[in-house]
Scaffold this active site. Structure first.
Site, PDB file in Angstrom:
ATOM      1  N   ASP A  89       4.390   3.018   1.491  1.00  0.00           N
ATOM      2  CA  ASP A  89       4.312   1.562   1.912  1.00  0.00           C
ATOM      3  C   ASP A  89       5.271   1.406   2.995  1.00  0.00           C
ATOM      4  O   ASP A  89       4.854   1.184   4.057  1.00  0.00           O
ATOM      5  CB  ASP A  89       4.503   0.489   0.893  1.00  0.00           C
ATOM      6  CG  ASP A  89       3.626  -0.852   1.356  1.00  0.00           C
ATOM      7  OD1 ASP A  89       3.220  -1.126   2.340  1.00  0.00           O
ATOM      8  OD2 ASP A  89       3.866  -1.748   0.429  1.00  0.00           O
ATOM      9  N   ASP A  90       6.550   0.938   2.868  1.00  0.00           N
ATOM     10  CA  ASP A  90       7.712   0.772   3.679  1.00  0.00           C
ATOM     11  C   ASP A  90       8.698   1.434   3.039  1.00  0.00           C
ATOM     12  O   ASP A  90       9.809   0.844   2.605  1.00  0.00           O
ATOM     13  CB  ASP A  90       7.930  -0.746   3.828  1.00  0.00           C
ATOM     14  CG  ASP A  90       6.810  -1.384   4.215  1.00  0.00           C
ATOM     15  OD1 ASP A  90       6.404  -1.555   5.622  1.00  0.00           O
ATOM     16  OD2 ASP A  90       5.955  -2.241   3.470  1.00  0.00           O
TER      17      ASP A  90
ATOM     18  N   HIS B 288      -5.334  -4.414   3.119  1.00  0.00           N
ATOM     19  CA  HIS B 288      -4.787  -4.785   2.025  1.00  0.00           C
ATOM     20  C   HIS B 288      -5.224  -6.025   1.238  1.00  0.00           C
ATOM     21  O   HIS B 288      -5.647  -6.914   1.554  1.00  0.00           O
ATOM     22  CB  HIS B 288      -3.268  -5.428   2.272  1.00  0.00           C
ATOM     23  CG  HIS B 288      -2.304  -4.275   2.918  1.00  0.00           C
ATOM     24  ND1 HIS B 288      -2.599  -3.756   4.085  1.00  0.00           N
ATOM     25  CD2 HIS B 288      -0.978  -4.065   2.508  1.00  0.00           C
ATOM     26  CE1 HIS B 288      -1.375  -2.906   4.073  1.00  0.00           C
ATOM     27  NE2 HIS B 288      -0.448  -3.066   3.293  1.00  0.00           N
TER      28      HIS B 288
ATOM     29  N   GLU C 134      -2.567  -7.290  -3.819  1.00  0.00           N
ATOM     30  CA  GLU C 134      -1.196  -7.003  -3.820  1.00  0.00           C
ATOM     31  C   GLU C 134      -0.501  -8.202  -4.520  1.00  0.00           C
ATOM     32  O   GLU C 134      -0.289  -7.945  -5.754  1.00  0.00           O
ATOM     33  CB  GLU C 134      -0.554  -6.568  -2.432  1.00  0.00           C
ATOM     34  CG  GLU C 134       0.977  -6.386  -2.571  1.00  0.00           C
ATOM     35  CD  GLU C 134       1.488  -6.145  -1.330  1.00  0.00           C
ATOM     36  OE1 GLU C 134       0.820  -6.458  -0.182  1.00  0.00           O
ATOM     37  OE2 GLU C 134       2.649  -5.617  -1.184  1.00  0.00           O
TER      38      GLU C 134
ATOM     39  N   HIS D 191      -0.998   5.066   3.151  1.00  0.00           N
ATOM     40  CA  HIS D 191      -0.463   3.645   3.333  1.00  0.00           C
ATOM     41  C   HIS D 191       1.038   3.817   3.701  1.00  0.00           C
ATOM     42  O   HIS D 191       1.824   4.015   2.749  1.00  0.00           O
ATOM     43  CB  HIS D 191      -0.723   3.112   1.998  1.00  0.00           C
ATOM     44  CG  HIS D 191      -0.373   1.456   1.966  1.00  0.00           C
ATOM     45  ND1 HIS D 191      -0.881   0.679   0.946  1.00  0.00           N
ATOM     46  CD2 HIS D 191       0.398   0.845   2.558  1.00  0.00           C
ATOM     47  CE1 HIS D 191      -0.501  -0.456   1.237  1.00  0.00           C
ATOM     48  NE2 HIS D 191       0.303  -0.669   2.239  1.00  0.00           N
TER      49      HIS D 191
HETATM   50  N1  ADE Z   1       3.432  -5.130   5.885  1.00  0.00           N
HETATM   51  C1  ADE Z   1       4.340  -4.140   5.578  1.00  0.00           C
HETATM   52  N2  ADE Z   1       4.249  -3.903   4.351  1.00  0.00           N
HETATM   53  C2  ADE Z   1       3.233  -4.869   3.910  1.00  0.00           C
HETATM   54  C3  ADE Z   1       2.778  -4.996   2.675  1.00  0.00           C
HETATM   55  N3  ADE Z   1       3.398  -4.269   1.372  1.00  0.00           N
HETATM   56  N4  ADE Z   1       2.105  -5.929   2.227  1.00  0.00           N
HETATM   57  C4  ADE Z   1       1.620  -6.589   3.268  1.00  0.00           C
HETATM   58  N5  ADE Z   1       1.855  -6.499   4.449  1.00  0.00           N
HETATM   59  C5  ADE Z   1       2.824  -5.585   4.720  1.00  0.00           C
HETATM   60 ZN    ZN Z   2       1.131  -1.974   2.943  1.00  0.00          ZN
END
Ligand code: ADE
Ligand code: ZN
Length: 337
Positions: A278-279, A197, A200, A17
């Protein structure tokens, strides 16, 4: 180094992810902006970093879509992905399944081919030169119309050999999985693996829909599944992997304190949990940072940390020979102490 941190560093693992556009570090963002003559709304790296104070998923996405506007050429996408893959290698990542958001680029006039060819070239080079297996999962942006997703899938099918699956991301609330039922059915019919996703920020019902309406094999995040005992029992019984992202959850205020992160409760309920970043450029850490933060806050045992890393191999979309080899290497490292 703490013994726990040394274990985390040493263990081979898969990252399942990671949004590749979310690995765009501020320094590279400014370099690409200069290379492409793109004007960013922040004057410098320091100001940009100060904008990384998010109160919700949407707060983050508003910055994320602007940040990715510096990605224009095939070389930009290659440089982005290869920088991430080198960083992942340093964290002992053996295999990556990376999300990308083509609609964030095609809307600006960058072609689908430019995006996918640049990313795919980086995956190929990572396999050959870094020994890291890497593949691509194309995500549909759920805040856009279903018709847009269909058009994006049409493009993707022209590059079918470069993509292992489709996912669903972006603003969750108000955009239930069922909105994308038909396009997921088309993707499944084309033999693509299905991910989404869910849970969340959205409710447990979205996790049900991801499973039953979209037919996903893995749920991204899934935190809110814990609100529904019947759903938890289903996820446990069917061994559905959850790709959990602790630092993301903290930075997007999905959890208010890492000591209250649900990861250990998920494990105690026999869910197949994996740890992911994630990011990472936006949330303050790569995969090992995520392992360290959550392990320390929840006081995870070495056995639990090993189980999390082992889960990433069984949750990965590897062919069975590759999985057997990777798991044998993993168990050898675990035995090595
Ligand atoms: N796009 C990038 N990161 C995300 C996240 N955590 N949740 C949903 N979309 C995303
Ligand atoms: Zn994500």
């Amino acid at each position: 180094m703490l013994e726990r941190d040394a274990l985390i560093a040493r263990l081979p693992k898969c990252e399942l992810h990671i949004h590749i556009e979310g690995s765009l570090e501020p320094e590279l963002m400014f370099e690409l902006a200069a290379r492409n003559g793109v004007q960013l709304p922040w004057p410098d790296v320091e100001t940009l970093r100060r904008a990384y104070a998010f109160n919700s998923l949407q707060d983050f996405l508003d910055v994320y879509y602007v940040g990715m506007s510096v990605l224009v050429t095939e070389r930009d996408f290659f440089d982005l992905a290869f920088a991430y893959l080198k960083r992942a290698r340093a964290d002992n990542v053996a295999h990556v399944e990376m999300f990308f958001d083509p609609q964030g680029h095609t809307v600006r006039g960058v072609s689908f081919a430019t995006v996918v060819n640049g990313l795919h070239a980086a995956c190929t080079k990572a396999r050959e030169e870094l020994g890291v297996g890497a593949s691509l999962i194309m995500c549909f942006l759920r805040h856009l119309e279903e018709a847009d997703a269909h058009a994006t899938l049409d493009e993707a099918l022209r590059h079918r050999d470069k993509i292992i699956g489709v996912g669903l991301d972006s603003s969750e609330r108000g955009h239930p999985p069922e909105k994308f039922a038909r396009v997921f059915r088309r993707a499944g019919d084309a033999g693509l693996n299905l991910f989404a996703h869910a849970g969340e920020e959205g409710p447990a019902d979205y996790v049900w829909q991801a499973l039953d309406v979209l037919g996903v094999k893995r749920v991204d995040h899934g935190n809110r599944a814990l609100d529904d005992d019947v759903l938890v029992a289903r996820l446990a019984r069917e061994r559905v992997p959850l790709t959990v992202c602790p630092l993301s959850n903290l930075r997007l205020k999905v959890v208010d304190d890492m000591r209250r992160h649900p990861l250990k409760r998920m494990m105690d309920k026999d869910l197949k949990v994996t740890v992911n970043s994630d990011d990472p450029a936006y949330f303050g850490g790569y995969i090992n940072d995520n392992f360290r933060a959550v392990s320390s806050a929840l006081d995870l045992s070495e056995t639990e940390i090993v189980a999390l890393a082992r889960n990433s191999f069984s949750a990965a979309m590897m062919d069975e020979d590759e999985r057997t080899t990777a798991l044998a290497r993993f168990e050898a490292v675990v035995r090595g102490g």
